[in-house]
Design a protein around this motif. Structure first.
Motif, PDB file in Angstrom:
ATOM      1  N   MET A   1     -14.609  55.287  40.574  1.00 18.98           N
ATOM      2  CA  MET A   1     -13.399  54.834  41.384  1.00 18.98           C
ATOM      3  C   MET A   1     -12.227  56.032  41.388  1.00 18.98           C
ATOM      4  O   MET A   1     -11.870  56.383  40.405  1.00 18.98           O
ATOM      5  CB  MET A   1     -12.968  53.474  41.071  1.00 18.98           C
ATOM      6  N   ALA A   2     -11.914  56.068  42.508  1.00 18.88           N
ATOM      7  CA  ALA A   2     -10.741  57.320  42.798  1.00 18.88           C
ATOM      8  C   ALA A   2      -9.504  56.779  42.332  1.00 18.88           C
ATOM      9  O   ALA A   2      -9.173  55.551  42.306  1.00 18.88           O
ATOM     10  CB  ALA A   2     -10.695  57.665  44.170  1.00 18.88           C
ATOM     11  N   ARG A   3      -8.588  57.633  41.917  1.00 21.77           N
ATOM     12  CA  ARG A   3      -7.344  57.089  41.406  1.00 21.77           C
ATOM     13  C   ARG A   3      -6.169  57.755  42.127  1.00 21.77           C
ATOM     14  O   ARG A   3      -6.463  58.864  42.825  1.00 21.77           O
ATOM     15  CB  ARG A   3      -6.721  57.644  40.100  1.00 21.77           C
ATOM     16  N   VAL A   4      -5.033  56.972  42.855  1.00 19.79           N
ATOM     17  CA  VAL A   4      -4.364  57.537  43.665  1.00 19.79           C
ATOM     18  C   VAL A   4      -3.016  57.291  43.101  1.00 19.79           C
ATOM     19  O   VAL A   4      -2.422  56.273  42.282  1.00 19.79           O
ATOM     20  CB  VAL A   4      -4.383  57.003  45.068  1.00 19.79           C
ATOM     21  N   ARG A   5      -1.745  58.126  43.514  1.00 16.98           N
ATOM     22  CA  ARG A   5      -0.499  58.001  43.209  1.00 16.98           C
ATOM     23  C   ARG A   5       0.528  57.413  44.206  1.00 16.98           C
ATOM     24  O   ARG A   5       0.165  58.231  45.330  1.00 16.98           O
ATOM     25  CB  ARG A   5       0.141  59.449  42.606  1.00 16.98           C
ATOM     26  N   ILE A   6       1.120  56.325  44.189  1.00 16.11           N
ATOM     27  CA  ILE A   6       1.821  55.804  45.305  1.00 16.11           C
ATOM     28  C   ILE A   6       3.198  55.902  44.874  1.00 16.11           C
ATOM     29  O   ILE A   6       3.608  55.606  43.634  1.00 16.11           O
ATOM     30  CB  ILE A   6       1.408  54.309  45.603  1.00 16.11           C
ATOM     31  N   THR A   7       3.873  56.522  45.875  1.00 20.90           N
ATOM     32  CA  THR A   7       5.390  56.808  45.828  1.00 20.90           C
ATOM     33  C   THR A   7       6.003  55.896  46.747  1.00 20.90           C
ATOM     34  O   THR A   7       5.821  56.136  48.067  1.00 20.90           O
ATOM     35  CB  THR A   7       5.789  58.262  45.577  1.00 20.90           C
ATOM     36  N   GLN A   8       7.142  55.168  46.580  1.00 22.90           N
ATOM     37  CA  GLN A   8       7.846  54.503  47.510  1.00 22.90           C
ATOM     38  C   GLN A   8       9.003  55.626  47.934  1.00 22.90           C
ATOM     39  O   GLN A   8       9.636  56.421  47.012  1.00 22.90           O
ATOM     40  CB  GLN A   8       8.451  53.199  46.907  1.00 22.90           C
ATOM     41  N   VAL A   9       9.016  55.853  49.378  1.00 20.08           N
ATOM     42  CA  VAL A   9       9.741  56.630  49.760  1.00 20.08           C
ATOM     43  C   VAL A   9      10.865  56.058  50.691  1.00 20.08           C
ATOM     44  O   VAL A   9      11.883  56.714  51.245  1.00 20.08           O
ATOM     45  CB  VAL A   9       9.288  57.808  50.523  1.00 20.08           C
ATOM     46  N   VAL A  56       1.122  58.513  49.635  1.00 22.30           N
ATOM     47  CA  VAL A  56      -0.130  58.221  48.724  1.00 22.30           C
ATOM     48  C   VAL A  56      -0.645  59.548  48.500  1.00 22.30           C
ATOM     49  O   VAL A  56      -0.882  60.296  49.549  1.00 22.30           O
ATOM     50  CB  VAL A  56      -1.233  57.147  49.618  1.00 22.30           C
ATOM     51  N   GLU A  57      -1.109  59.946  47.201  1.00 24.44           N
ATOM     52  CA  GLU A  57      -1.679  61.094  47.134  1.00 24.44           C
ATOM     53  C   GLU A  57      -2.721  61.019  46.029  1.00 24.44           C
ATOM     54  O   GLU A  57      -2.791  60.098  45.245  1.00 24.44           O
ATOM     55  CB  GLU A  57      -0.566  61.941  46.110  1.00 24.44           C
ATOM     56  N   GLU A  58      -3.860  61.707  46.406  1.00 18.05           N
ATOM     57  CA  GLU A  58      -5.086  61.551  45.652  1.00 18.05           C
ATOM     58  C   GLU A  58      -4.875  62.290  44.618  1.00 18.05           C
ATOM     59  O   GLU A  58      -4.292  63.427  44.309  1.00 18.05           O
ATOM     60  CB  GLU A  58      -6.247  62.076  46.448  1.00 18.05           C
ATOM     61  N   ILE A  59      -5.225  61.750  43.316  1.00 18.37           N
ATOM     62  CA  ILE A  59      -5.192  62.538  41.866  1.00 18.37           C
ATOM     63  C   ILE A  59      -6.383  63.198  41.628  1.00 18.37           C
ATOM     64  O   ILE A  59      -7.416  62.923  41.800  1.00 18.37           O
ATOM     65  CB  ILE A  59      -4.746  61.506  40.829  1.00 18.37           C
TER      66      ILE A  59
END
Length: 59
Positions: A1-9, A56-59
């Motif tokens: 499963m892919a991992r993502v980094r989520i940042t609140q902006v 959202v950025e894919e790691i």
């Protein structure tokens, strides 16, 4: 499963309660806070509700 980094902006001030709950469920709550999560269907749904508040950025 892919991992993502989520940042609140953007802030949740003056947002509907549904969007505030989605931000909490993602583990966010303050601007520039980031979390790394598995990109599951549940996360996709929560991200879709607040896509204008997060990055959202894919790691």
């Amino acid at each position: 499963m892919a991992r993502v980094r989520i940042t609140q902006v953007r802030s949740t001030i003056d947002r509907p309660q549904v969007q505030k709950n989605a931000i909490k469920s993602l583990g966010l709550g303050k601007i520039n806070r980031s979390v790394e999560v598995e990109y599951t269907d549940a996360m996709k749904g929560a991200i879709a509700k607040v896509q204008h508040l997060v990055k959202v950025e894919e790691i």
